[in-house]
Design an enzyme around this catalytic site. Sequence first.
Site, PDB file in Angstrom:
ATOM      1  N   ASP A 233       0.827  -1.202   0.000  1.00 51.42           N
ATOM      2  CA  ASP A 233       0.000   0.000   0.000  1.00 51.42           C
ATOM      3  C   ASP A 233       0.864   1.255   0.000  1.00 51.42           C
ATOM      4  O   ASP A 233       2.084   1.195   0.198  1.00 51.42           O
ATOM      5  CB  ASP A 233      -0.916   0.010   1.220  1.00 51.42           C
ATOM      6  CG  ASP A 233      -1.932  -1.132   1.192  1.00 51.42           C
ATOM      7  OD1 ASP A 233      -2.337  -1.529   0.081  1.00 51.42           O
ATOM      8  OD2 ASP A 233      -2.301  -1.626   2.271  1.00 51.42           O
TER       9      ASP A 233
ATOM     10  N   TYR B 154       7.167 -10.045   6.166  1.00 50.04           N
ATOM     11  CA  TYR B 154       7.008  -8.607   6.392  1.00 50.04           C
ATOM     12  C   TYR B 154       7.624  -8.244   7.744  1.00 50.04           C
ATOM     13  O   TYR B 154       7.608  -9.042   8.680  1.00 50.04           O
ATOM     14  CB  TYR B 154       5.529  -8.211   6.415  1.00 50.04           C
ATOM     15  CG  TYR B 154       4.883  -8.129   5.058  1.00 50.04           C
ATOM     16  CD1 TYR B 154       4.843  -6.934   4.350  1.00 50.04           C
ATOM     17  CD2 TYR B 154       4.267  -9.249   4.483  1.00 50.04           C
ATOM     18  CE1 TYR B 154       4.230  -6.849   3.105  1.00 50.04           C
ATOM     19  CE2 TYR B 154       3.646  -9.170   3.246  1.00 50.04           C
ATOM     20  CZ  TYR B 154       3.640  -7.967   2.561  1.00 50.04           C
ATOM     21  OH  TYR B 154       3.031  -7.887   1.339  1.00 50.04           O
TER      22      TYR B 154
END
Length: 245
Positions: A52, A110
């Site tokens: 994002d 992540y």
Amino acid sequence: MKNILITIAYTGTKFHGYQDQPGLRTVEGTIKEALEKVFHEKIKLHSAGRTDAGVHALGQLANFKCHCKIDLGNLPKVINYHLPEDVSVILAQEVDMDFHSRYRAKRKHYRYKIYNERNRNGLYANRMAHCGYPLDVERMKRALMKIQGEHNFAAFEGRDASPANPVRTIDKIEIRQEGSHIIADFYGMSFLKNQIRIIMGTAMEIGRGLKEEDALYKATLTGKREDLGHTADPSGLYLMEIEYL
């Protein structure tokens, strides 16, 4: 014709996310434009994942097919000549013609970074989330351990997200403190839009004592977004690696 896999690193601050969107500055669109300048042909880029707006990456992967006569050791340098400073190709390698970076991916890693001091530090601007209140990392760890494995993460979806199935499996979560830095690592096949940021925003509130230790786990049962905390700043999130097991 070759199928080339590239490893991409970028600072997401000034991009409207990774995925190509006409009229907007995106990582994927910027990479495609550079590749077409290098190879003088239309490039179809297959990306392993997307991030994002504001999210960074050290190990994003994408593959494309082209007529390439450039030595692959020098190819990153050639591509980078056509790229802005906040995105770069750090590795290029040839893969078999059937390889697809998205469909072959088995696990993603992540990392979320927090700068935990009373006052913000300009050195970490847009590189780490800042929390100016003391955080109980052991309490955060216990809370995070409860959502490892397979759960319904419907409550953890970002706005406008509507996956067919919100059930996801988090293989492993690790969190540690290194001085004023708190680092959380997430491993799993796939994550919902904003899932990790919502987890970390809630974990910080748990660490501050503002929410119960089992708040994350309870939300997997109730499915209610209001049971969770805020969505953590995107600047702390990094796509570290995509694994092909």
